[in-house]
Scaffold this active site. Structure first.
Site, PDB file in Angstrom:
ATOM      1  N   LYS A  43       0.922  -1.278  -0.072  1.00  0.00           N
ATOM      2  CA  LYS A  43      -0.149  -0.158  -0.059  1.00  0.00           C
ATOM      3  C   LYS A  43       0.692   1.414  -0.138  1.00  0.00           C
ATOM      4  O   LYS A  43       0.405   2.139  -0.130  1.00  0.00           O
ATOM      5  CB  LYS A  43      -0.877   0.200   1.252  1.00  0.00           C
ATOM      6  CG  LYS A  43      -1.794  -1.211   1.585  1.00  0.00           C
ATOM      7  CD  LYS A  43      -2.570  -0.827   2.660  1.00  0.00           C
ATOM      8  CE  LYS A  43      -3.685  -2.006   3.141  1.00  0.00           C
ATOM      9  NZ  LYS A  43      -4.144  -1.761   4.538  1.00  0.00           N
ATOM     10  N   GLY A  44       2.164   1.146   0.423  1.00  0.00           N
ATOM     11  CA  GLY A  44       3.063   2.292   0.907  1.00  0.00           C
ATOM     12  C   GLY A  44       3.152   3.438  -0.283  1.00  0.00           C
ATOM     13  O   GLY A  44       3.395   4.620  -0.154  1.00  0.00           O
ATOM     14  N   GLU A  99       7.922   2.628  -5.856  1.00  0.00           N
ATOM     15  CA  GLU A  99       7.973   2.010  -4.538  1.00  0.00           C
ATOM     16  C   GLU A  99       7.984   3.427  -3.424  1.00  0.00           C
ATOM     17  O   GLU A  99       8.771   4.414  -3.702  1.00  0.00           O
ATOM     18  CB  GLU A  99       8.986   1.237  -4.316  1.00  0.00           C
ATOM     19  CG  GLU A  99       9.289  -0.317  -4.537  1.00  0.00           C
ATOM     20  CD  GLU A  99       8.533  -1.004  -3.611  1.00  0.00           C
ATOM     21  OE1 GLU A  99       7.699  -0.383  -2.450  1.00  0.00           O
ATOM     22  OE2 GLU A  99       8.846  -2.115  -3.503  1.00  0.00           O
ATOM     23  N   ASP A 100       7.675   2.943  -2.179  1.00  0.00           N
ATOM     24  CA  ASP A 100       7.779   3.977  -1.147  1.00  0.00           C
ATOM     25  C   ASP A 100       9.276   3.812  -0.671  1.00  0.00           C
ATOM     26  O   ASP A 100       9.662   4.800  -0.447  1.00  0.00           O
ATOM     27  CB  ASP A 100       6.703   3.652  -0.186  1.00  0.00           C
ATOM     28  CG  ASP A 100       6.721   2.148   0.238  1.00  0.00           C
ATOM     29  OD1 ASP A 100       7.312   1.332  -0.292  1.00  0.00           O
ATOM     30  OD2 ASP A 100       5.971   1.970   1.223  1.00  0.00           O
ATOM     31  N   ASP A 103      13.981  -1.177   1.396  1.00  0.00           N
ATOM     32  CA  ASP A 103      14.583  -1.444   2.625  1.00  0.00           C
ATOM     33  C   ASP A 103      15.659  -2.786   2.533  1.00  0.00           C
ATOM     34  O   ASP A 103      16.827  -2.471   2.236  1.00  0.00           O
ATOM     35  CB  ASP A 103      13.643  -1.617   3.669  1.00  0.00           C
ATOM     36  CG  ASP A 103      14.011  -1.869   4.994  1.00  0.00           C
ATOM     37  OD1 ASP A 103      14.943  -1.298   5.425  1.00  0.00           O
ATOM     38  OD2 ASP A 103      13.488  -2.924   5.901  1.00  0.00           O
ATOM     39  N   PHE A 152      13.107   3.679  11.348  1.00  0.00           N
ATOM     40  CA  PHE A 152      11.736   3.081  10.886  1.00  0.00           C
ATOM     41  C   PHE A 152      11.167   4.384  10.566  1.00  0.00           C
ATOM     42  O   PHE A 152      10.957   5.204  11.494  1.00  0.00           O
ATOM     43  CB  PHE A 152      11.115   2.194  11.985  1.00  0.00           C
ATOM     44  CG  PHE A 152      10.030   1.637  11.113  1.00  0.00           C
ATOM     45  CD1 PHE A 152      10.272   0.295  10.582  1.00  0.00           C
ATOM     46  CD2 PHE A 152       8.742   1.983  11.153  1.00  0.00           C
ATOM     47  CE1 PHE A 152       9.263  -0.110   9.882  1.00  0.00           C
ATOM     48  CE2 PHE A 152       7.942   1.293  10.488  1.00  0.00           C
ATOM     49  CZ  PHE A 152       8.098   0.133   9.783  1.00  0.00           C
ATOM     50  N   ARG A 165      -0.194   6.441   7.956  1.00  0.00           N
ATOM     51  CA  ARG A 165       0.085   6.522   6.626  1.00  0.00           C
ATOM     52  C   ARG A 165      -0.450   8.045   5.982  1.00  0.00           C
ATOM     53  O   ARG A 165       0.159   8.560   5.130  1.00  0.00           O
ATOM     54  CB  ARG A 165      -0.879   5.512   5.711  1.00  0.00           C
ATOM     55  CG  ARG A 165      -0.422   3.965   5.803  1.00  0.00           C
ATOM     56  CD  ARG A 165      -1.219   3.147   4.791  1.00  0.00           C
ATOM     57  NE  ARG A 165      -0.847   1.662   5.171  1.00  0.00           N
ATOM     58  CZ  ARG A 165       0.054   0.972   4.678  1.00  0.00           C
ATOM     59  NH1 ARG A 165       1.032   1.422   3.999  1.00  0.00           N
ATOM     60  NH2 ARG A 165       0.140  -0.303   5.222  1.00  0.00           N
TER      61      ARG A 165
HETATM   62  P1  IMP Z   1      12.021  -4.625   1.806  1.00  0.00           P
HETATM   63  O1  IMP Z   1      12.511  -5.188   3.359  1.00  0.00           O
HETATM   64  O2  IMP Z   1      12.634  -3.846   0.833  1.00  0.00           O
HETATM   65  O3  IMP Z   1      11.388  -5.964   1.079  1.00  0.00           O
HETATM   66  O4  IMP Z   1      10.723  -3.616   2.106  1.00  0.00           O
HETATM   67  C1  IMP Z   1       9.259  -4.166   2.082  1.00  0.00           C
HETATM   68  C2  IMP Z   1       8.514  -3.084   2.494  1.00  0.00           C
HETATM   69  O5  IMP Z   1       8.611  -2.870   3.948  1.00  0.00           O
HETATM   70  C3  IMP Z   1       8.428  -1.845   2.003  1.00  0.00           C
HETATM   71  O6  IMP Z   1       8.046  -1.741   0.586  1.00  0.00           O
HETATM   72  C4  IMP Z   1       7.560  -0.948   3.050  1.00  0.00           C
HETATM   73  O7  IMP Z   1       6.208  -1.255   2.651  1.00  0.00           O
HETATM   74  C5  IMP Z   1       7.928  -1.525   4.256  1.00  0.00           C
HETATM   75  N1  IMP Z   1       9.125  -0.987   4.890  1.00  0.00           N
HETATM   76  C6  IMP Z   1      10.361  -1.069   4.916  1.00  0.00           C
HETATM   77  N2  IMP Z   1      10.929  -0.403   5.820  1.00  0.00           N
HETATM   78  C7  IMP Z   1       9.948   0.625   6.577  1.00  0.00           C
HETATM   79  C8  IMP Z   1      10.039   1.825   6.865  1.00  0.00           C
HETATM   80  O8  IMP Z   1      10.991   2.284   7.694  1.00  0.00           O
HETATM   81  N3  IMP Z   1       8.796   2.294   7.407  1.00  0.00           N
HETATM   82  C9  IMP Z   1       7.722   1.625   6.770  1.00  0.00           C
HETATM   83  N4  IMP Z   1       7.733   0.578   6.002  1.00  0.00           N
HETATM   84  C10 IMP Z   1       8.776  -0.005   5.918  1.00  0.00           C
HETATM   85 MG    MG Z   2       6.188  -0.856   0.024  1.00  0.00          MG
END
Ligand code: IMP
Ligand code: MG
Length: 177
Positions: A43-44, A99-100, A103, A152, A165
């Site tokens: 959703k981000g 992408e938002d 991470d 975070f 959000r």
């Molecule tokens: P990934 O760890 O790169 O697979 O991230 C997956 C998803 O985790 C991202 O698209 C976000 O939706 C969520 N996410 C990762 N880091 C954060 C953060 O610092 N705040 C909020 N959501 C996060």
């Molecule tokens: Mg995301």
């Protein structure tokens, strides 16, 4: 409900707006004659997508995809699957994933592989934020808003357990909260 964590602003809505305008200019340069398919990762990315496409004054299509990866709270479960797929065909299209945040890179990497198998003409990634200190899987970000510290983040689409959000700024949770 847990006690309210303390939030500090990392990027104000004005700083976000400037970054979105800069990214839109870069994207326009590369895509204005390509009728691209922009795929937002739910959703981000919904708020970023909404602001970004209002700055893109050329023909394009919008889709959303949803992957489940994050468990509750702040840690990814690492097990990823597509839970809401696409209606538009990807084959032969110039696809730009929105992408938002990148991470660990596990979700984005998984989604890029998933889309690549559908044989787009091109596949690129635009991310509003990048947290490189947490990377577990290599991901190339073609259009990047901000590099962020290992904190975070919430706001501007980003959540903690579905909360925050709706904040217009990007904030971080203070240590211990
Ligand atoms: P990934 O760890 O790169 O697979 O991230 C997956 C998803 O985790 C991202 O698209 C976000 O939706 C969520 N996410 C990762 N880091 C954060 C953060 O610092 N705040 C909020 N959501 C996060
Ligand atoms: Mg995301």
């Amino acid at each position: 409900m847990d006690s309210q964590p303390k939030l500090k602003i990392l990027f104000t809505k004005e700083e976000i707006e400037a970054a979105v305008k800069r990214l839109a200019a870069e994207i326009k340069e590369d895509y204005q004659s390509k009728y691209p398919l922009l795929i937002g990762v739910l959703k981000g990315s919904f708020m970023f997508m909404a602001d970004l496409i209002r700055q893109l004054d050329f023909p394009l299509e919008v889709e959303f995809i949803r992957a489940s990866s994050y468990g509750r709270g702040r840690e990814s479960s690492g097990k990823i699957k597509v839970v809401q797929s696409l209606r538009s065909p990807v084959k032969g299209r110039d696809v730009l994933v929105i992408e938002d945040i990148v991470d660990t890179g596990l979700t984005t990497g998984f989604l890029l592989d998933y889309l690549r198998k559908k044989k787009p003409a091109s596949l690129k990634l635009c991310a509003l934020t990048d947290k490189p200190s947490r990377r577990q899987a290599p991901v190339t970000i073609d259009y990047l808003g901000f590099t962020v510290p290992n904190k975070f983040l919430v706001g501007y689409g980003l959540d903690l357990d579905e909360k925050f959000r709706n904040l217009p700024d990007i904030c971080f949770l203070e240590e211990g909260s």
